[in-house]
Design a protein around this motif. Structure first.
Motif, PDB file in Angstrom:
ATOM      1  N   TYR A  16      84.784  41.708  79.875  1.00 54.74           N
ATOM      2  CA  TYR A  16      83.666  41.694  80.822  1.00 54.74           C
ATOM      3  C   TYR A  16      83.188  43.072  81.274  1.00 54.74           C
ATOM      4  O   TYR A  16      82.497  43.176  82.272  1.00 54.74           O
ATOM      5  N   LYS A  17      83.612  44.136  80.551  1.00 56.60           N
ATOM      6  CA  LYS A  17      83.112  45.455  80.986  1.00 56.60           C
ATOM      7  C   LYS A  17      81.595  45.500  80.724  1.00 56.60           C
ATOM      8  O   LYS A  17      81.102  44.938  79.747  1.00 56.60           O
ATOM      9  N   ASN A  18      80.914  46.155  81.597  1.00 59.40           N
ATOM     10  CA  ASN A  18      79.439  46.259  81.566  1.00 59.40           C
ATOM     11  C   ASN A  18      78.720  44.957  81.949  1.00 59.40           C
ATOM     12  O   ASN A  18      77.496  44.907  81.946  1.00 59.40           O
ATOM     13  N   SER A  19      79.457  43.875  82.232  1.00 56.71           N
ATOM     14  CA  SER A  19      78.739  42.655  82.629  1.00 56.71           C
ATOM     15  C   SER A  19      78.712  42.560  84.158  1.00 56.71           C
ATOM     16  O   SER A  19      79.668  42.957  84.829  1.00 56.71           O
ATOM     17  N   GLU A  20      77.637  42.023  84.655  1.00 54.80           N
ATOM     18  CA  GLU A  20      77.452  41.980  86.105  1.00 54.80           C
ATOM     19  C   GLU A  20      78.065  40.709  86.687  1.00 54.80           C
ATOM     20  O   GLU A  20      77.693  39.615  86.273  1.00 54.80           O
ATOM     21  N   MET A  21      78.984  40.896  87.622  1.00 52.19           N
ATOM     22  CA  MET A  21      79.514  39.733  88.360  1.00 52.19           C
ATOM     23  C   MET A  21      80.098  40.212  89.676  1.00 52.19           C
ATOM     24  O   MET A  21      80.531  41.371  89.787  1.00 52.19           O
ATOM     25  N   ASP A  22      80.079  39.324  90.674  1.00 54.84           N
ATOM     26  CA  ASP A  22      80.582  39.768  91.982  1.00 54.84           C
ATOM     27  C   ASP A  22      82.105  39.728  92.013  1.00 54.84           C
ATOM     28  O   ASP A  22      82.753  39.216  91.096  1.00 54.84           O
ATOM     29  N   GLU A  23      82.670  40.269  93.075  1.00 52.71           N
ATOM     30  CA  GLU A  23      84.124  40.420  93.183  1.00 52.71           C
ATOM     31  C   GLU A  23      84.847  39.070  93.163  1.00 52.71           C
ATOM     32  O   GLU A  23      85.900  38.922  92.542  1.00 52.71           O
ATOM     33  N   GLU A  25      83.869  36.252  91.792  1.00 53.23           N
ATOM     34  CA  GLU A  25      83.843  35.660  90.449  1.00 53.23           C
ATOM     35  C   GLU A  25      84.889  36.325  89.552  1.00 53.23           C
ATOM     36  O   GLU A  25      85.600  35.644  88.805  1.00 53.23           O
TER      37      GLU A  25
ATOM     38  N   GLN B  10      82.134  36.175  75.640  1.00 54.49           N
ATOM     39  CA  GLN B  10      82.100  36.269  77.104  1.00 54.49           C
ATOM     40  C   GLN B  10      81.834  34.915  77.735  1.00 54.49           C
ATOM     41  O   GLN B  10      82.505  34.503  78.670  1.00 54.49           O
TER      42      GLN B  10
END
Lengths: 217, 45
Positions: A16-23, A25, B10
């Motif tokens: 999930y590096k570079n993917s946007e998600m909140d803490e 999640e 992903q």
């Protein structure tokens, strides 16, 4: 940090590096990844040792009985994932080998008598104690506790029907594997329900400490 | 192609890991003998 935890964190951060998600999640995904990896290692080790010792079906019967009942009834926990894998695999394989060895010498009537005693004991323990939570996952919601207890009873009813079917099939076809699986399911139920009790917690704690001592040495 | 595969990976793992987390949260505990600390955000849900 523990090895399995490190592994799951690494997997999650790599995927999930570079993917946007909140803490929140990310925390949920890390928690799910750790449990998923633990499940995978647990089942794989039971299968591998089951094949090595020639008791694959029996060890799977014990494991899946414990898994199904444990999901709703809870129970005692080890504080390390490594020891959890060792204990889980040992219980399934060792007792499968024992059952495999002594199965031919135990009369069928005795097995049925023992199965009835185990079922009565298990229904009593589940009605009285389930669900048993842990400090890492407390169950404070009363509605959820009620739901989990009902589900545990439902699983017990399902297991009782399964045991009855296995006994009928054994009487009809006399395949020894049916009797062995019946005995393994009974052992799984007994082990899981014992782990809900105070002496069960104490025994499990002793096993865990012995293993901790051996691993340190 | 690589980006597409990473996207699929992903999405799939996200669904599996989230599903495992929520399913464990709705249960009494994990089936193994080790229970990791449940995230606070899951305790609320």
């Amino acid at each position: 940090m523990l090895l399995v935890e490190k592994l799951s964190k690494n997997i999650v951060s790599n995927i999930y590096k570079n993917s946007e998600m909140d803490e929140d999640e990310l925390e949920i995904i890390e928690y799910g990844a750790l449990i998923f990896i633990l499940k995978l290692i647990n089942i794989t080790s039971v299968i591998v040792f089951g094949i090595i010792f020639g008791v694959l079906l029996e060890s799977l019967a014990i494991t899946f009985t414990i898994i199904t009942l444990r999901k709703y009834s809870g129970g005692v926990h080890s504080d390390s994932p490594n020891r959890c894998i060792i204990i889980g695999t040992f219980i399934s394989t060792f007792f499968s080998v024992i059952i495999n060895k002594i199965c031919n010498y135990i009369p069928f009537d005795f097995v049925i008598g023992l199965a009835v005693i185990i079922l009565v004991f298990s229904y009593y323990i589940i009605l009285k104690l389930a669900p048993v939570d842990s400090p890492a996952k407390p169950i404070v919601n009363m509605e959820m506790r009620k739901k989990l207890k009902s589900m545990s009873i439902l699983v017990m009813i399902f297991i009782s029907i399964l045991l009855l079917l296995l006994s009928i099939l054994y009487i009809k076809f006399t395949y020894i594997i049916l009797l062995r699986i019946l005995e393994c399911i009974c052992f799984g139920v007994f082990w899981q329900c014992s782990s809900l009790t105070v002496p069960g917690h104490a025994i499990m704690g002793k096993i865990d400490n012995i293993l901790k001592y051996i691993i340190r040495k | 192609m690589k980006k597409k595969l990473k996207n699929i990976l992903q999405k799939t793992t996200k669904a599996i890991f989230k599903g495992t987390a929520f399913s464990t949260s709705a249960s009494a505990c994990t089936f193994s003998l080790y229970q990791p600390k449940e995230p606070k955000c899951l305790q609320k849900k």
